[in-house]
Design a protein around this motif. Structure first.
Motif, PDB file in Angstrom:
ATOM      1  N   TYR A   1       0.858  -1.174   0.000  1.00  0.00           N
ATOM      2  CA  TYR A   1       0.000   0.000   0.000  1.00  0.00           C
ATOM      3  C   TYR A   1       0.904   1.236   0.000  1.00  0.00           C
ATOM      4  O   TYR A   1       1.838   1.322   0.788  1.00  0.00           O
ATOM      5  CB  TYR A   1      -0.891   0.028   1.235  1.00  0.00           C
TER       6      TYR A   1
ATOM      7  N   VAL B   1       1.153   5.762  -0.842  1.00  0.00           N
ATOM      8  CA  VAL B   1       0.489   7.037  -1.043  1.00  0.00           C
ATOM      9  C   VAL B   1       1.263   7.809  -2.103  1.00  0.00           C
ATOM     10  O   VAL B   1       2.486   7.933  -2.029  1.00  0.00           O
ATOM     11  CB  VAL B   1       0.427   7.844   0.266  1.00  0.00           C
TER      12      VAL B   1
ATOM     13  N   VAL C   1      -0.897   5.651   8.464  1.00  0.00           N
ATOM     14  CA  VAL C   1      -1.510   4.372   8.096  1.00  0.00           C
ATOM     15  C   VAL C   1      -0.995   3.296   9.043  1.00  0.00           C
ATOM     16  O   VAL C   1       0.211   3.153   9.244  1.00  0.00           O
ATOM     17  CB  VAL C   1      -1.191   4.020   6.636  1.00  0.00           C
TER      18      VAL C   1
ATOM     19  N   LEU D   1      -4.407   6.992  -1.663  1.00  0.00           N
ATOM     20  CA  LEU D   1      -3.896   5.692  -1.237  1.00  0.00           C
ATOM     21  C   LEU D   1      -4.102   4.672  -2.345  1.00  0.00           C
ATOM     22  O   LEU D   1      -5.210   4.536  -2.879  1.00  0.00           O
ATOM     23  CB  LEU D   1      -4.604   5.235   0.038  1.00  0.00           C
TER      24      LEU D   1
END
Length: 397
Positions: free
Chosen positions: A342, A344, A387, A354
Motif C-alpha cells: 500500500y 500514497v 496508516v 492511497l
C-alpha cells in the motif's frame, strides 16, 4: 470513533500498547494533544494520560503536552515524548513513560523518566529531547538531547535510555564543544543494523556525516562511537554528506540517501566498514525509504521532477522502478502485507491518494479518492497519513 465533537482530533503516532489496545496522540478540544488509547470501540477509546495534569483525567487545558507515543522499547512500557508546558513542574520536552492495562476503558499510569536538560523543574521550557527515542534492537533506545554540565549548556549530543532515570545516560559528546560555541553533534536519522546503530552526526569539523555506535557510553570498556565515512569532504557546513533516511535492510547493513558534492543526493549503503553509492543513474534524490518484503522501497525523482516508486536490494542491477507513472507527488509506502503493498502518491489533478498493488504491480488500484482543496486552491486529495494495521484492518487519518 469521534474523539473531538465535530471532528479534527488529528489522531497520529499510532503504536501497539498490548495485545488488545493501541496508543496514539489526539486532541479532544478540551485537554489539547495528549496520549490516548483504544481497543477499537467507542467505550474503549479514552484519554490514557494527560502529561500536563499528571493523571488520566485531564487538566482541561486545551494547550496539551503534544504527547507522542513511540514504538514500545521495553516490556509493558511505552516511551512518550511530551512537553507538559503548563504543568506546575514545567520541564519542557522530556522522556516520559506510560504503562497501560489489559482492561478495556481503564487507563494505566504515566510519568517522567528523566529530566535530561535541566535539573530544576520549571527553570526553562526548552527541554532536553531533540527528536525521538529510537529502538536499536537492544535493551535501550537512543536519542538526541541538550544538557548542562557544571552549569554550562552543552550541545545536542547522543544519549540512551532503558526507560528508567538511572539508565538514561550520555553515550558520546560527538562535537566535544559547548552549545555557546555553535557546535553540536546533532545525532539523528537513526537505524539499527545488527548490534550497531547508524546515524547522521557532526563532530564540528567535518560537518554532517555518517556515524555508527554500539550505544555503550564513552569511557566504558567496549564503547564504540565513531564517524564511518566523510562522504563529502570539505569545511564544516550543515550539509556536507548529510546522510538521511537511514534504513536497515539486512544484518549489519543500512541504506540511505547522501550527497558526495558531485552527484547530488544518491542511494548509498554501508555496513560500517564498506560504504558506497548504489547507482547514479537509476534513482535520483531517493526519499521516503522503508524496508519491507526483503527490499528497501523509496521514491525516486527524475530530471522532469516526476517521481516513481522504486525498490532496491543494495545493488544497481537490483534497483527497480515499479510504477513508471511519473507522479507529481513523491510516492511513499504506507504498509506491507504478504501479498500487497500500500502506498500514497499523487498527481496534480488528484492530490495525494492511497493505492494498493501486488508485488508484480499488475494492477495498481486506487483505494481512496477525495478532491479536497487547500486555502490556495491546490488539490490535496485524501492525503492519507498515519496508516496503521491493527487486527487485520488498515487504519489511517
Amino acid at each position: 470513533v469521534e474523539i473531538k465533537t465535530g471532528g479534527g482530533s488529528s489522531p497520529g503516532n499510532m503504536v501497539p500498547l498490548n495485545a488488545s489496545k493501541i496508543a496514539f496522540k489526539a486532541n479532544d478540544g478540551i485537554n489539547g494533544t495528549e496520549l490516548w488509547e483504544s481497543n477499537g470501540t467507542v467505550a474503549g477509546t479514552i484519554l490514557a494520560w494527560d502529561y500536563t495534569s499528571g493523571d488520566s483525567i485531564g487538566s482541561g487545558d486545551n494547550s496539551g503536552s503534544n504527547a507522542k507515543p513511540l514504538p514500545k522499547l521495553f516490556d509493558n512500557q511505552l516511551i512518550v515524548h511530551a512537553d507538559p508546558r503548563y504543568a506546575v513542574n514545567n520541564i519542557g520536552t522530556e522522556i516520559h513513560y506510560y504503562v497501560g492495562t489489559n482492561v478495556a476503558g481503564v487507563a494505566g499510569s504515566g510519568g517522567l523518566v528523566a529530566n535530561v536538560n535541566f535539573p530544576v523543574p520549571g527553570s526553562n521550557r526548552s527541554g532536553g529531547i531533540d527528536g525521538e527515542v529510537v529502538d536499536i534492537g537492544r535493551a535501550f533506545g537512543l536519542f538526541a538531547a541538550q544538557h548542562y554540565v557544571a552549569g554550562v549548556k552543552e550541545g545536542t549530543e547522543l544519549w540512551r535510555t532503558n526507560g528508567a532515570a538511572s539508565g538514561t545516560l550520555l553515550v558520546s559528546d560527538l562535537s566535544d564543544a559547548t552549545a555557546s560555541s555553535g557546535h553540536s553533534g546533532y545525532p539523528r536519522f537513526f537505524a539499527h543494523a545488527g548490534q550497531l546503530a547508524f546515524f547522521q552526526g557532526n563532530d564540528g569539523v567535518n560537518g554532517s556525516e555518517l556515524w555508527v555506535t554500539n550505544g555503550i557510553p564513552d569511557g566504558i570498556p567496549g564503547a564504540f562511537t565513531q564517524m564511518v565515512m566523510n562522504i563529502n569532504p570539505g569545511p564544516n557546513t550543515y550539509d556536507s554528506g548529510r546522510p538521511i533516511e537511514m534504513t536497515s535492510y539486512k544484518l549489519g547493513t543500512v541504506m540511505f540517501s547522501a550527497n558526495d558534492g558531485t552527484n547530488g543526493p544518491q542511494l548509498w549503503t554501508s555496513d560500517g566498514v564498506t560504504t558506497g553509492m548504489v547507482d547514479v543513474t537509476r534513482c535520483v534524490s531517493p526519499q521516503l525509504l522503508r524496508y519491507g518484503n526483503g527490499m528497501v522501497w523509496m521514491s525516486c525523482g527524475n530530471s522532469t521532477t516526476k517521481y516513481d516508486l522504486f525498490s532496491s536490494d543494495g545493488t544497481a542491477a537490483g534497483t527497480t522502478n515499479h510504477t513508471n507513472a511519473g507522479y507529481d507527488m513523491a510516492p511513499g509506502v504506507a504498509y506491507f502485507d504478504t501479498n500487497n503493498i500500500y502506498f500514497v502518491a499523487g498527481f496534480a489533478a488528484t492530490g495525494r491518494q492511497l493505492y494498493v498493488a501486488d508485488y508484480a504491480f499488475t494492477p495498481i488500484t486506487l483505494l481512496t479518492f477525495e478532491s479536497n482543496l487547500d486555502q490556495g486552491g491546490t488539490v490535496m486529495g485524501a492525503s492519507p497519513s498515519y496508516v496503521y494495521e491493527y487486527n487485520g484492518s488498515l487504519y489511517f487519518t
